[in-house]
Design a protein around this motif. Structure first.
Motif, short mmCIF file in Angstrom:
data_model
loop_
_atom_site.label_atom_id
_atom_site.label_comp_id
_atom_site.label_asym_id
_atom_site.label_seq_id
_atom_site.Cartn_x
_atom_site.Cartn_y
_atom_site.Cartn_z
N ALA A 1 -24.75 -26.15 -20.86
CA ALA A 1 -23.85 -26.86 -22.02
C ALA A 1 -23.27 -25.91 -22.63
N GLN A 2 -23.39 -24.63 -22.81
CA GLN A 2 -22.50 -23.61 -23.40
C GLN A 2 -21.18 -23.70 -23.09
N GLU A 3 -20.97 -24.11 -21.84
CA GLU A 3 -19.63 -23.83 -21.01
C GLU A 3 -19.05 -25.38 -21.12
N SER A 4 -19.80 -26.47 -21.34
CA SER A 4 -19.11 -27.46 -21.10
C SER A 4 -19.63 -28.75 -21.82
N LYS A 5 -20.55 -28.26 -22.82
CA LYS A 5 -21.07 -29.35 -23.65
C LYS A 5 -21.65 -30.50 -23.00
N ARG A 6 -22.24 -30.23 -21.89
CA ARG A 6 -23.23 -31.18 -21.24
C ARG A 6 -24.39 -30.51 -20.55
N TYR B 1 -22.80 -37.15 -16.20
CA TYR B 1 -23.37 -37.42 -17.61
C TYR B 1 -22.80 -36.30 -18.72
N LEU B 2 -22.67 -36.72 -19.83
CA LEU B 2 -22.16 -35.80 -20.88
C LEU B 2 -23.29 -35.60 -21.76
N HIS B 3 -23.31 -36.93 -22.78
CA HIS B 3 -24.21 -36.60 -24.02
C HIS B 3 -24.76 -38.08 -24.16
N THR B 4 -25.58 -38.06 -25.23
CA THR B 4 -26.14 -39.24 -25.75
C THR B 4 -25.97 -38.90 -27.50
N MET B 5 -25.19 -39.93 -28.14
CA MET B 5 -24.82 -39.43 -29.38
C MET B 5 -25.65 -40.36 -30.31
#
Ligand SMILES: C[C@@H](O)C(=O)SC[C@H](NC(=O)CC[C@H](N)C(=O)O)C(=O)NCC(=O)O
Ligand code: NI
Length: 146
Positions: A53-58, A3-7
């Motif tokens: 999240a700071q390392e991988s935006k997730r 899972y990465l993100h919800t926009m």
């Protein structure tokens, strides 16, 4: 697969950052301006996810701000964003003190819902077992849609 993100698209960036960061407590981990596309992307993480999240935006919430005004409507199929909190009463009290409507108060000591400035539904869930019911939450009525 991860899972990465919800926009979500936001109409007013300052208003949205005030809600998601100053009030809800998310932290900005990345921001990218796209001159050609005329938009800004901001990645927000919950404090408990900050290092990852700071390392991988997730895992993140990705705010998309289109510089040219658009009307965002519909999207009934989109349900909500959900966050787990250490103390749902303290979280809701802090939000209420900052002017956020608690659309579904945590009467059960477990679950509450609020809305973002763009009417995105945010679910707040108590970490671990539900808290003992207590006033004023136990007798608060729902407000509008949650
Ligand atoms: C960085 C990565 O996580 C993205 O989501 S970029 C995807 C890209 N976003 C945009 O172009 C933003 C501006 C656009 N005007 C918009 O509002 O989406 C994109 O392909 N978006 C299309 C989409 O359906 O998300
Ligand atoms: Ni994205």
């Amino acid at each position: 697969m991860e899972y990465l993100h919800t926009m979500v698209r936001v109409a007013d960036l300052d208003e949205s950052l005030a809600f998601y960061c100053d009030k809800l407590g998310l932290e900005e981990v990345a921001r990218d301006d796209y001159e050609k596309g005329r938009f800004t992307l901001i990645f927000l993480a919950a404090p408990g996810d900050r290092e990852t999240a700071q390392e991988s935006k997730r895992p993140c919430l990705e705010l998309t701000y289109n510089w040219d005004p658009e009307t965002y409507s519909g999207g009934r199929n989109f349900g909500h964003l959900a966050y787990r909190v250490d103390n749902i009463y303290e979280t809701c009290q802090r939000l209420m003190d900052q002017g956020v409507t608690i659309n579904r108060p945590p009467r059960d000591g477990h679950m509450a819902f609020v809305r973002s400035p763009d009417n995105i539904s945010i679910e707040l869930l108590q970490k671990g077992e539900p808290l003992e019911p207590q006033e004023p939450w136990a007798s608060m009525a729902n407000t509008g849609e949650w």
